[in-house]
Design a protein around this motif. Sequence first.
Motif, PDB file in Angstrom:
ATOM      1  N   THR A 262       0.827  -1.192   0.000  1.00  0.00           N
ATOM      2  CA  THR A 262       0.000   0.000   0.000  1.00  0.00           C
ATOM      3  C   THR A 262       0.863   1.245   0.000  1.00  0.00           C
ATOM      4  O   THR A 262       0.409   2.315  -0.342  1.00  0.00           O
TER       5      THR A 262
ATOM      6  N   GLY B 248     -15.638   3.160   5.165  1.00  0.00           N
ATOM      7  CA  GLY B 248     -15.480   1.721   4.953  1.00  0.00           C
ATOM      8  C   GLY B 248     -14.149   1.339   4.337  1.00  0.00           C
ATOM      9  O   GLY B 248     -14.031   0.304   3.701  1.00  0.00           O
ATOM     10  N   ALA B 251      -7.940  -0.248   7.219  1.00  0.00           N
ATOM     11  CA  ALA B 251      -6.543   0.145   7.357  1.00  0.00           C
ATOM     12  C   ALA B 251      -5.679  -0.785   6.523  1.00  0.00           C
ATOM     13  O   ALA B 251      -5.912  -1.986   6.473  1.00  0.00           O
ATOM     14  N   TRP B 252      -4.715  -0.214   5.852  1.00  0.00           N
ATOM     15  CA  TRP B 252      -3.769  -0.951   5.006  1.00  0.00           C
ATOM     16  C   TRP B 252      -4.428  -1.585   3.784  1.00  0.00           C
ATOM     17  O   TRP B 252      -3.839  -2.445   3.155  1.00  0.00           O
ATOM     18  N   SER B 253      -5.618  -1.179   3.474  1.00  0.00           N
ATOM     19  CA  SER B 253      -6.198  -1.659   2.221  1.00  0.00           C
ATOM     20  C   SER B 253      -5.718  -0.733   1.110  1.00  0.00           C
ATOM     21  O   SER B 253      -5.075   0.269   1.355  1.00  0.00           O
ATOM     22  N   ASN B 395     -12.847  -8.491  12.643  1.00  0.00           N
ATOM     23  CA  ASN B 395     -13.240  -9.009  11.333  1.00  0.00           C
ATOM     24  C   ASN B 395     -14.743  -8.939  11.120  1.00  0.00           C
ATOM     25  O   ASN B 395     -15.215  -8.751   9.991  1.00  0.00           O
ATOM     26  N   THR B 396     -15.502  -9.091  12.209  1.00  0.00           N
ATOM     27  CA  THR B 396     -16.943  -8.984  12.055  1.00  0.00           C
ATOM     28  C   THR B 396     -17.313  -7.574  11.625  1.00  0.00           C
ATOM     29  O   THR B 396     -18.194  -7.375  10.782  1.00  0.00           O
ATOM     30  N   VAL B 398     -15.399  -5.529   9.971  1.00  0.00           N
ATOM     31  CA  VAL B 398     -14.976  -5.380   8.581  1.00  0.00           C
ATOM     32  C   VAL B 398     -16.029  -5.960   7.650  1.00  0.00           C
ATOM     33  O   VAL B 398     -16.427  -5.357   6.656  1.00  0.00           O
ATOM     34  N   ASP B 399     -16.491  -7.142   8.022  1.00  0.00           N
ATOM     35  CA  ASP B 399     -17.514  -7.809   7.224  1.00  0.00           C
ATOM     36  C   ASP B 399     -18.791  -6.978   7.166  1.00  0.00           C
ATOM     37  O   ASP B 399     -19.486  -6.939   6.147  1.00  0.00           O
ATOM     38  N   VAL B 402     -18.506  -4.131   4.657  1.00  0.00           N
ATOM     39  CA  VAL B 402     -18.642  -4.420   3.224  1.00  0.00           C
ATOM     40  C   VAL B 402     -20.030  -4.932   2.882  1.00  0.00           C
ATOM     41  O   VAL B 402     -20.318  -5.245   1.748  1.00  0.00           O
ATOM     42  N   ASN B 404     -21.765  -7.586   4.374  1.00  0.00           N
ATOM     43  CA  ASN B 404     -22.098  -8.997   4.539  1.00  0.00           C
ATOM     44  C   ASN B 404     -22.840  -9.291   5.839  1.00  0.00           C
ATOM     45  O   ASN B 404     -23.409 -10.372   5.998  1.00  0.00           O
ATOM     46  N   ALA B 420     -15.716 -19.377  18.104  1.00  0.00           N
ATOM     47  CA  ALA B 420     -15.079 -20.346  17.213  1.00  0.00           C
ATOM     48  C   ALA B 420     -13.564 -20.187  17.246  1.00  0.00           C
ATOM     49  O   ALA B 420     -12.821 -21.163  17.232  1.00  0.00           O
ATOM     50  N   ALA B 421     -13.135 -18.932  17.341  1.00  0.00           N
ATOM     51  CA  ALA B 421     -11.703 -18.690  17.285  1.00  0.00           C
ATOM     52  C   ALA B 421     -10.965 -19.277  18.476  1.00  0.00           C
ATOM     53  O   ALA B 421      -9.831 -19.731  18.360  1.00  0.00           O
TER      54      ALA B 421
ATOM     55  N   ARG C  90     -14.229 -30.756  17.579  1.00  0.00           N
ATOM     56  CA  ARG C  90     -14.318 -29.312  17.442  1.00  0.00           C
ATOM     57  C   ARG C  90     -14.366 -28.914  15.969  1.00  0.00           C
ATOM     58  O   ARG C  90     -15.104 -28.004  15.597  1.00  0.00           O
ATOM     59  N   ASP C  94     -17.062 -26.598  13.837  1.00  0.00           N
ATOM     60  CA  ASP C  94     -16.472 -25.286  13.590  1.00  0.00           C
ATOM     61  C   ASP C  94     -16.980 -24.736  12.261  1.00  0.00           C
ATOM     62  O   ASP C  94     -16.662 -25.272  11.195  1.00  0.00           O
ATOM     63  N   ARG C  96     -15.996 -22.288  10.725  1.00  0.00           N
ATOM     64  CA  ARG C  96     -14.915 -21.828   9.869  1.00  0.00           C
ATOM     65  C   ARG C  96     -14.412 -22.966   8.980  1.00  0.00           C
ATOM     66  O   ARG C  96     -13.979 -22.739   7.840  1.00  0.00           O
ATOM     67  N   GLU C 270      -4.414  -6.692   3.761  1.00  0.00           N
ATOM     68  CA  GLU C 270      -5.008  -6.254   5.024  1.00  0.00           C
ATOM     69  C   GLU C 270      -5.801  -7.351   5.697  1.00  0.00           C
ATOM     70  O   GLU C 270      -6.174  -7.235   6.847  1.00  0.00           O
ATOM     71  N   GLY C 277     -12.672 -10.348   6.015  1.00  0.00           N
ATOM     72  CA  GLY C 277     -13.198 -10.285   7.366  1.00  0.00           C
ATOM     73  C   GLY C 277     -14.113 -11.457   7.671  1.00  0.00           C
ATOM     74  O   GLY C 277     -14.162 -11.981   8.779  1.00  0.00           O
TER      75      GLY C 277
END
Lengths: 301, 424, 330
Positions: A262, B248, B251-253, B395-396, B398-399, B402, B404, B420-421, C90, C94, C96, C270, C277
């Motif tokens: 970037t 929207g 960062a760093w996009s 991330n949520t 961010v989603d 956009v 989503n 989940a993470a 799991r 999951d 994901r 990013e 995301g």
Amino acid sequence: MSDTIDEAIPQALREIGPATKTKKRSGGRVGRVGWPVYVMLGIATLISVFPLYYMFVIASAGASAVTSVPPRLYPGLNFFDIAAKVFDTVPFFQSLMNSVIVSLAVAVIASLLCALAGFAFAKLQFPGRNTLFLIVILTMTVPSQLSVIPQYLIISALGWVDTLQALIVPGLASAFGIFWMRQHMTTTLNDELMQAARIDGANSWQIFWRIGLPVVRPAVFVLGLITFTSVWNDFMWPFIVLKSPELFTVQVALKQLQANRTIDLALSMGGSFLATLPLLIVFFFVGRRMVAGIMDGAFKG
Amino acid sequence: MSRRRLAIPAAAAALALALAGCSSGGSGGGSDDPNAEVEFWSFTGINQKDSVDKYLKGNPDAKVKLTEVGSTTETATALTAALAGGKVPDLVMIQNDDLPKFVENAANFVDLRTLGGDDIGDKYLDWAVDAATSKDGAIIGIPTDVGGLGFSYRADLFEAAGLPTDPAEVSKMWSSWDDFIAMGKKYTAATGKPFVDNVETSIFFSTVNQVTEKYYSPDGELVYDTNPQVKDAFEVAVETYEAGISAGIAAWSSGWDPGKANGSFAVTIAPSWLLAGIKNAAPDTSGKWRYASIPGVGGNWGGSVIAIPARAKNPKAAWQYISTMLSPEGQTTHFTDTGTFPAAKSALESSEVRSYTDPFYGDSKIGEVVSDSVLKFKAFYNGPDTSAIGSALLNTLVDMEVGNVKPADAWQKALDNAKAAIGG
Amino acid sequence: MSATIATATTADIHNGPAPQKKRGRPPRDGRRPIRQHWGERIAPYAYVAPFFVIFIVFGLFPLLFTFYVALFDWNPIGEQTFVGLANFERLFQDDRFWNALVNTFGIFLISTVPQLLLALGLAHLLNHAALKMANFFRMALLIPYITSVAATAIVFAQIFDKNFGLINWVLGALGLPAVNFLASQVGSWIVISSMVMWRWFGYNTLLYLAGLQALPREMYEAASVDGASGWQQFIHLTIPSLRPIIIFTVIMSTIGGLQIFTEPLLVSPESGLTCGGGRQCQTLALFLYEQGFGQFKFGYGSAIGVALFVIVVVVAALNFFLSTRTRKAR
């Protein structure tokens, strides 16, 4: 048992037709080639070449080329400046050397090992031959990412993390290479030749080294080229294993540049272009052989 | 048998042995020589090179080999890989987001109290030292810098929208986050353009770092899903999005740097380490930017520590570097040279730091804003999964930006992602 | 030639002389037949040994070890605790994982099906005896194959960029709204798939071309005489004859397509390791890397690896059986 092996894909490919025996291709359809054909082929060529060209445009014109509207499609004059900057930002020349070393080592050694093993599978009878070959075929279905974690642990145990041999040695076991060489050995090294050699009292090593290898040399060369290309372009494993920038291969060095994407797109594009340039140069000289080899491979496969 | 036939396998065996020999280098204990060569891993973009050069000038017998490994995450990955089985450096920078994982496995690092005595903790911001202290009290890293928060904004665009431009007035006008959103609405109504660049880093990462308790309770229990402060912080970001004032642009996009230059947004969060980034991205806008403190009280995003791995070959030499360059004096000097804000208390309160201004930012009182931000910052406990949870929440957002995820569902989705993470 | 030829069996040719047969002529290098025979017996094993040694150490053992590590909660710098099948439990719950699975298959289908069809068509075009610059076209088609993968990702990300990308500029010029490809799942699949297609379509074209050129001319001439049109010839003659090569390319593309890693990793800086995301383009291989080397959950990452292995084997086997069955059904 040999039927089972022959039932597998190789046999399927050999069923192309009687033309294979004579090794003479029909050369294609007859008749005039209309201009629509050239147009479509031209488009295909354009698509093939465009991304590389675009890389060069951005690299030589600077990042502003990207944000201009309409987008710029012709190169600028700054290519050498950007190239210099690439070499300053990451040890690019060093990474080129590393890529050359690793790719060459794997290409040469793997081709010879595969030729040797392919010869054994093709021309020698020994118990367990078919089972072992089946195992080889099966490994082609296993994606390399799978065992990345244990492979890394093994490399650690050997103390090879962040070394070039970690890139070279695991790559020597190429199932595709064995498959390829076995096919070529089977079709090119015919039984009469071997018979004559046996009568002269040659042992299998001599047959391999003095007769087999020279006869399939073109196939070995092409295998070397294909291996060289694939090792040159390999990203994931070097990315995982290498940590010192002075050991990076070109693809990993490119990722370093990408971090600055970037900030300076021209820089990462310049790096991208330079990363492909060596291969392009090699391709310019041996491209025809590569094309012929790939086509032969389909043929004999 | 043909001799040639044995030659190749023999050569291969010899080669393998040689290679094995080459690589299994020395694994002996650390040396005591303060001038042994120090292998130093840092991230890119943090300009440790200046620091190293200065150190070498002041200590001509010392030797330091600096390697810029990559981004902060890549450096952390490399460090983990090295600790797991490769060769470790003598000095390594660890960013605060990655720190908890390493602190949890503190045995991999040297307890710096054994090298520098018991008072090292007192010299630096409490929360920064706490973040690098293990459960047993071992201090595994010395804080190098902090990420005090402030908003960078385009004064010229504010003026065009009828908003005040002086930083003190601006800070007063957006003293709470609700006020901030109202101000944004006013801006967008007047100009038709977005006010802030995005909600995930500019808003959420600010609000969630102003809490007194974040994803873990002080005892180390996971509370991210029940802690109302986290939810509130998240909802502020969602409201900002719903107010229609966010561009929207993540960062760093690809649109971020051009956005700074062409006014796609007027406000962006600027922890001290991002100040230089704006200058690089938009050199033609010099003088048009200002820097003001953010709504709410205090905050910190980022910052790093320098640690010495337990298996390091030259811990003494490594410590010499730390005690020289990371001392309060060393950090103050580093600040004057590079603009990196120190983590040492006395350095932060020094006049050099507090009086820092920059013409690019219209001579705003950057030094004061940043040091106030970190001095007022109240620490919270960071557990090993803090970073993973934070990323899931981010991330949520961010989603959502956009398109989503619907704003109304965002919090629940964020919780699901976080769960989940961490394998909940 | 001499009478010895008539009596020599295939086994002799492949194994060297059997101990009891005495040769009239002494061996050229003057060695005794018995020692030569022993050497000949182990020779084949010696020849395949280098490959197998390396393969066992770096190929087979890691694969088996993956299964082992998958049963642990394996922290590379901390402790390793045995958890049995907990990682797999799991994994199946999951979201994901399922998301990555869908992504992998989506990308695989979009990048393989149109690509192979295109390759077939191009091969057909190239298959003209009178085509000028044939070699030039063939070489041009291989250029994507040799282009650096990392470089490709950077360029394509730029081309598809939502603000400054060429594609969006073209859309704008046509009066269509800009598309943020990487924001949506299918959009990001399109970006990744186009990279994969671009890289391989030339290679596959050459494979098909080789097959086409092996087809006997008489077959087409007879069909022409019978009044079959070009299209009919293509469907009823060309494609069935190429079936073996098509099968080969489908299987190789399957194996490769299920492993896609570099393109999702590099396409958006990013997004880090999640490729968006919402993990819009995170493939199984990238998910494996994220968990294993990003989060240092080696055990969980290995479990993902095991799942990936099973999927590849199943899909490849499926492909193979389907193609064999349809062959027999003919």
